[in-house]
Each structure stands twice: as C-alpha cells, then as structure tokens.
Design a protein around this motif. Structure first.
Motif, PDB file in Angstrom:
ATOM      1  N   ARG A 187       0.836  -1.212   0.000  1.00 46.11           N
ATOM      2  CA  ARG A 187       0.000   0.000   0.000  1.00 46.11           C
ATOM      3  C   ARG A 187       0.867   1.257   0.000  1.00 46.11           C
ATOM      4  NH1 ARG A 187      -3.234  -2.964   3.503  1.00 46.11           N
ATOM      5  NH2 ARG A 187      -2.243  -2.036   5.328  1.00 46.11           N
ATOM      6  N   ARG A 188       1.907   1.274   0.836  1.00 45.98           N
ATOM      7  CA  ARG A 188       2.808   2.433   0.868  1.00 45.98           C
ATOM      8  C   ARG A 188       3.470   2.628  -0.486  1.00 45.98           C
ATOM      9  NH1 ARG A 188       4.464   0.317   5.834  1.00 45.98           N
ATOM     10  NH2 ARG A 188       6.360  -0.470   4.870  1.00 45.98           N
ATOM     11  N   ASN A 189       3.864   1.523  -1.103  1.00 49.36           N
ATOM     12  CA  ASN A 189       4.492   1.590  -2.412  1.00 49.36           C
ATOM     13  C   ASN A 189       3.530   2.173  -3.447  1.00 49.36           C
ATOM     14  OD1 ASN A 189       6.898   1.221  -3.676  1.00 49.36           O
ATOM     15  ND2 ASN A 189       6.609  -0.949  -4.087  1.00 49.36           N
ATOM     16  N   GLU A 190       2.281   1.765  -3.401  1.00 50.04           N
ATOM     17  CA  GLU A 190       1.276   2.258  -4.337  1.00 50.04           C
ATOM     18  C   GLU A 190       1.046   3.752  -4.135  1.00 50.04           C
ATOM     19  OE1 GLU A 190      -1.155   2.507  -7.456  1.00 50.04           O
ATOM     20  OE2 GLU A 190       0.080   0.784  -6.931  1.00 50.04           O
ATOM     21  N   VAL A 191       0.974   4.194  -2.880  1.00 52.11           N
ATOM     22  CA  VAL A 191       0.792   5.621  -2.590  1.00 52.11           C
ATOM     23  C   VAL A 191       1.984   6.405  -3.133  1.00 52.11           C
ATOM     24  CG1 VAL A 191       0.758   7.314  -0.703  1.00 52.11           C
ATOM     25  CG2 VAL A 191      -0.728   5.311  -0.619  1.00 52.11           C
ATOM     26  N   ARG A 192       3.179   5.878  -2.956  1.00 56.38           N
ATOM     27  CA  ARG A 192       4.370   6.567  -3.464  1.00 56.38           C
ATOM     28  C   ARG A 192       4.359   6.635  -4.984  1.00 56.38           C
ATOM     29  NH1 ARG A 192       8.329   3.882   0.952  1.00 56.38           N
ATOM     30  NH2 ARG A 192       7.888   5.378   2.599  1.00 56.38           N
ATOM     31  N   ARG A 193       3.886   5.587  -5.620  1.00 54.88           N
ATOM     32  CA  ARG A 193       3.778   5.612  -7.090  1.00 54.88           C
ATOM     33  C   ARG A 193       2.793   6.686  -7.536  1.00 54.88           C
ATOM     34  NH1 ARG A 193       3.604  -0.327  -7.001  1.00 54.88           N
ATOM     35  NH2 ARG A 193       5.709  -1.029  -7.455  1.00 54.88           N
ATOM     36  N   GLU A 194       1.650   6.764  -6.835  1.00 57.58           N
ATOM     37  CA  GLU A 194       0.656   7.786  -7.162  1.00 57.58           C
ATOM     38  C   GLU A 194       1.231   9.186  -6.943  1.00 57.58           C
ATOM     39  OE1 GLU A 194      -2.693   6.818  -4.724  1.00 57.58           O
ATOM     40  OE2 GLU A 194      -3.209   5.042  -5.914  1.00 57.58           O
ATOM     41  N   ASP A 195       1.966   9.370  -5.835  1.00 57.89           N
ATOM     42  CA  ASP A 195       2.591  10.671  -5.574  1.00 57.89           C
ATOM     43  C   ASP A 195       3.601  11.021  -6.657  1.00 57.89           C
ATOM     44  OD1 ASP A 195       1.108  10.908  -3.269  1.00 57.89           O
ATOM     45  OD2 ASP A 195       2.757  10.381  -1.909  1.00 57.89           O
ATOM     46  N   LEU A 196       4.398  10.053  -7.065  1.00 57.53           N
ATOM     47  CA  LEU A 196       5.387  10.286  -8.115  1.00 57.53           C
ATOM     48  C   LEU A 196       4.701  10.665  -9.426  1.00 57.53           C
ATOM     49  CD1 LEU A 196       8.276  10.284  -9.180  1.00 57.53           C
ATOM     50  CD2 LEU A 196       8.024   7.835  -9.605  1.00 57.53           C
ATOM     51  N   ALA A 197       3.625   9.957  -9.758  1.00 53.58           N
ATOM     52  CA  ALA A 197       2.898  10.268 -10.989  1.00 53.58           C
ATOM     53  C   ALA A 197       2.332  11.694 -10.921  1.00 53.58           C
ATOM     54  CB  ALA A 197       1.772   9.261 -11.211  1.00 53.58           C
ATOM     55  N   TRP A 198       1.790  12.069  -9.758  1.00 49.55           N
ATOM     56  CA  TRP A 198       1.255  13.423  -9.600  1.00 49.55           C
ATOM     57  C   TRP A 198       2.373  14.445  -9.758  1.00 49.55           C
ATOM     58  CZ3 TRP A 198       2.247  17.558  -6.488  1.00 49.55           C
ATOM     59  CH2 TRP A 198       1.306  18.599  -6.511  1.00 49.55           C
ATOM     60  N   MET A 199       3.524  14.175  -9.134  1.00 50.17           N
ATOM     61  CA  MET A 199       4.647  15.109  -9.216  1.00 50.17           C
ATOM     62  C   MET A 199       5.141  15.262 -10.654  1.00 50.17           C
ATOM     63  SD  MET A 199       6.996  14.328  -5.933  1.00 50.17           S
ATOM     64  CE  MET A 199       6.242  13.552  -4.540  1.00 50.17           C
ATOM     65  N   GLN A 200       5.179  14.159 -11.384  1.00 50.44           N
ATOM     66  CA  GLN A 200       5.639  14.226 -12.769  1.00 50.44           C
ATOM     67  C   GLN A 200       4.675  15.039 -13.620  1.00 50.44           C
ATOM     68  OE1 GLN A 200       6.090  10.020 -13.435  1.00 50.44           O
ATOM     69  NE2 GLN A 200       8.300  10.094 -13.090  1.00 50.44           N
ATOM     70  N   VAL A 201       3.380  14.880 -13.388  1.00 49.56           N
ATOM     71  CA  VAL A 201       2.380  15.627 -14.150  1.00 49.56           C
ATOM     72  C   VAL A 201       2.446  17.107 -13.806  1.00 49.56           C
ATOM     73  CG1 VAL A 201      -0.116  16.004 -14.381  1.00 49.56           C
ATOM     74  CG2 VAL A 201       0.815  13.689 -14.508  1.00 49.56           C
ATOM     75  N   ASN A 202       2.643  17.422 -12.525  1.00 50.19           N
ATOM     76  CA  ASN A 202       2.589  18.812 -12.061  1.00 50.19           C
ATOM     77  C   ASN A 202       3.950  19.483 -11.936  1.00 50.19           C
ATOM     78  OD1 ASN A 202      -0.339  19.232 -11.524  1.00 50.19           O
ATOM     79  ND2 ASN A 202      -0.001  17.395 -10.315  1.00 50.19           N
ATOM     80  N   ALA A 203       5.025  18.815 -12.315  1.00 54.01           N
ATOM     81  CA  ALA A 203       6.376  19.369 -12.167  1.00 54.01           C
ATOM     82  C   ALA A 203       6.552  20.715 -12.871  1.00 54.01           C
ATOM     83  CB  ALA A 203       7.411  18.366 -12.650  1.00 54.01           C
ATOM     84  N   PRO A 204       6.084  20.888 -14.110  1.00 54.83           N
ATOM     85  CA  PRO A 204       6.282  22.195 -14.752  1.00 54.83           C
ATOM     86  C   PRO A 204       5.610  23.339 -13.979  1.00 54.83           C
ATOM     87  CG  PRO A 204       5.653  20.543 -16.378  1.00 54.83           C
ATOM     88  CD  PRO A 204       5.505  19.909 -15.031  1.00 54.83           C
ATOM     89  N   GLU A 205       4.409  23.104 -13.481  1.00 61.99           N
ATOM     90  CA  GLU A 205       3.701  24.135 -12.731  1.00 61.99           C
ATOM     91  C   GLU A 205       4.425  24.446 -11.418  1.00 61.99           C
ATOM     92  OE1 GLU A 205      -0.619  24.739 -10.541  1.00 61.99           O
ATOM     93  OE2 GLU A 205      -0.415  23.197 -12.079  1.00 61.99           O
ATOM     94  N   ILE A 206       4.924  23.412 -10.769  1.00 63.29           N
ATOM     95  CA  ILE A 206       5.643  23.601  -9.505  1.00 63.29           C
ATOM     96  C   ILE A 206       6.942  24.365  -9.749  1.00 63.29           C
ATOM     97  CG2 ILE A 206       6.850  22.398  -7.638  1.00 63.29           C
ATOM     98  CD1 ILE A 206       4.684  20.181  -7.972  1.00 63.29           C
ATOM     99  N   ARG A 207       7.662  24.004 -10.799  1.00 60.79           N
ATOM    100  CA  ARG A 207       8.905  24.715 -11.126  1.00 60.79           C
ATOM    101  C   ARG A 207       8.627  26.188 -11.430  1.00 60.79           C
ATOM    102  NH1 ARG A 207      10.139  20.052 -14.348  1.00 60.79           N
ATOM    103  NH2 ARG A 207      11.509  18.715 -13.149  1.00 60.79           N
ATOM    104  N   ALA A 208       7.549  26.434 -12.169  1.00 62.91           N
ATOM    105  CA  ALA A 208       7.205  27.817 -12.513  1.00 62.91           C
ATOM    106  C   ALA A 208       6.861  28.612 -11.252  1.00 62.91           C
ATOM    107  CB  ALA A 208       6.032  27.842 -13.493  1.00 62.91           C
ATOM    108  N   ALA A 209       6.138  28.005 -10.344  1.00 67.35           N
ATOM    109  CA  ALA A 209       5.771  28.699  -9.110  1.00 67.35           C
ATOM    110  C   ALA A 209       6.994  28.928  -8.231  1.00 67.35           C
ATOM    111  CB  ALA A 209       4.727  27.895  -8.339  1.00 67.35           C
ATOM    112  N   GLY A 210       7.960  28.031  -8.265  1.00 62.56           N
ATOM    113  CA  GLY A 210       9.161  28.173  -7.463  1.00 62.56           C
ATOM    114  C   GLY A 210      10.057  29.296  -7.940  1.00 62.56           C
TER     115      GLY A 210
END
Length: 161
Positions: free
Chosen positions: A48-71
C-alpha cells in the motif's frame, strides 16, 4: 526434557494421541497467528505504501512544470525595511491590536503578538513568506486564555541574509 518424556510415556494411548494432536494444532496456530499473519500484514502494508508513493510520483511528474514555474516567482520587493513591512502587513491582516512590539533584529525583525487570533496569525505568516520572502527564523506560540487566541514571539529573516 526427561520429565516431559516420562510424563508423556505415562499417558494412555488415547491421551497420547490427544496431546500429540493438540501439540500439532498449537504449533499450527502459533505458525499462522504468530508468523504468517503478521508477515502478510507487513507485506500488504508495504505494498500500500508503495502504491501511494507511485501515485505521488505520478502526480509530481504531471505537475512538475507548474511547480517549477511557481518556485521561480520572486518575492515582492516593496523597498520597505523589514520592520516596516512586517508591521504594515500585520496591521493589514487585522493584527494591529495584537502587536506588542516590532523591532529590528540584525538582518531580520522580531515581533511580539498578544491575544492574536490563531488563524489570522497563520495567514499573516504565509503572506510574509510567500509574497514578501520573509522566513521564520524562530517562533514561540503559547495558548492564550480564550480558545483560538495565541501569544507569539516571532523572528523573521530574509533568506540569503
């Protein structure tokens, strides 16, 4: 061990079978309840922890450009001294009555608040950090007499100073 063997040998055949079957059942229960179930629980929890981490990684990859721009957004430079900025933003946030002292502290500012609404303090701290680039160096927050109200001592600094 010899006493145990002597006791077992002294039992009738039927009693020996009952003790042997009971021993096998007890061993099986200990194995299942004491080893296999905790092991299975740990494995499923890890999965379960592994699955949550995979979901978090997928979210981060999708939202990375927006996060970088905000940073890359720079803090607003008003040209005001930090002590003036902190005081002004506190009063704009509705903390004017709670301000008990605002004083320069090297490259930062030290602020004393008394009987300040907690939610307002949190919003004010976020504004100073996100909009003006003032970071909290130290903070002490104590409960006041009324619920939802705090007394605080906060030292701000500009990152890089």
């Amino acid at each position: 061990m010899n006493k145990l063997r002597a006791w077992y040998a002294g039992l009738q055949d039927r009693e020996q079978r009952v003790v042997a079957v009971g021993g096998v059942v007890l061993t099986f229960l200990i194995l299942v309840l004491g080893v296999l179930m905790p092991l299975q629980s740990a494995v499923s929890s890890g999965a379960r922890r592994n699955e949550v981490r995979r979901e978090d990684l997928a979210w981060m990859q999708v939202n990375a450009p927006e996060i970088r721009a905000a940073g890359n957004q720079l803090a607003e430079d008003t040209g005001e001294a930090p002590v003036v900025l902190v005081d002004r933003v506190a009063r704009e946030a509705g903390l004017g009555a709670a301000l008990r002292g605002t004083q320069p502290n090297g490259t930062g500012v030290r602020v004393q608040l008394e009987a300040a609404p907690f939610d307002t303090v949190i919003t004010w701290l976020a504004t100073l950090d996100e909009r003006y680039g003032l970071a909290i160096e130290t903070i002490t927050v104590d409960r006041a007499a009324r619920p939802g109200v705090v007394n605080a001592s906060i030292t701000f600094t500009r990152p890089g100073h």
